[in-house]
Design a protein around this motif. Sequence first.
Motif, short mmCIF file in Angstrom:
data_model
loop_
_atom_site.label_atom_id
_atom_site.label_comp_id
_atom_site.label_asym_id
_atom_site.label_seq_id
_atom_site.Cartn_x
_atom_site.Cartn_y
_atom_site.Cartn_z
N VAL A 163 -0.55 9.86 -3.25
CA VAL A 163 -1.71 10.03 -2.38
C VAL A 163 -1.44 9.33 -1.05
O VAL A 163 -0.42 8.66 -0.88
N SER A 164 -2.37 9.46 -0.12
CA SER A 164 -2.20 8.81 1.18
C SER A 164 -2.63 7.34 1.10
O SER A 164 -3.33 6.92 0.17
N ILE A 165 -2.22 6.60 2.10
CA ILE A 165 -2.61 5.19 2.19
C ILE A 165 -4.13 5.09 2.34
O ILE A 165 -4.76 4.21 1.76
N ARG A 166 -4.72 6.00 3.08
CA ARG A 166 -6.19 6.00 3.26
C ARG A 166 -6.89 6.20 1.92
O ARG A 166 -7.94 5.60 1.67
N THR A 167 -6.33 7.04 1.05
CA THR A 167 -6.92 7.24 -0.27
C THR A 167 -6.88 5.95 -1.07
O THR A 167 -7.84 5.60 -1.76
N ALA A 195 0.72 4.02 -2.85
CA ALA A 195 0.39 5.40 -2.47
C ALA A 195 1.48 6.35 -2.93
O ALA A 195 1.19 7.45 -3.43
N GLN A 196 2.72 5.95 -2.80
CA GLN A 196 3.84 6.80 -3.21
C GLN A 196 3.84 6.99 -4.73
O GLN A 196 4.04 8.10 -5.22
N LYS A 251 0.84 -1.21 0.00
CA LYS A 251 0.00 0.00 0.00
C LYS A 251 0.87 1.25 0.00
O LYS A 251 0.56 2.23 -0.67
N GLU A 252 1.94 1.20 0.77
CA GLU A 252 2.82 2.36 0.86
C GLU A 252 3.44 2.70 -0.49
O GLU A 252 3.50 3.86 -0.89
#
Length: 113
Positions: free
Chosen positions: A20-24, A15-16, A11-12
Amino acid sequence: MSIAPFTPMTKEVVAQVLGVSIRTIENLVNAGKMPAPGRIGGRVLWHPDVFYTWLDQELRAPGESDGFPAPVSSGPQLAAPAARRPPAKQSAVARMQERQAHRLSSVTEEARP
């Protein structure tokens, strides 16, 4: 025949890549707007081919408002609910002023002959 090794994407990392954020990422997966990850031993992972194929399709899709078009699934798609904004809450000061104005108007009505 040789099989090329690959590194699963967390996920990290996803997201990178998207910035965006991990929550997104979690929200996009839950909304069906990006492929769901696989799970191995409690870890959430994407195969890079699946992720980058999806990303390629998303970037080539013409003009979507949020940058992420309709869900990946090929089944019937439901229309998104209309944006609903909860009614604005009145501040404590505004409620107090309203009560005072109401009391003042009722006092002046009583004073009239």
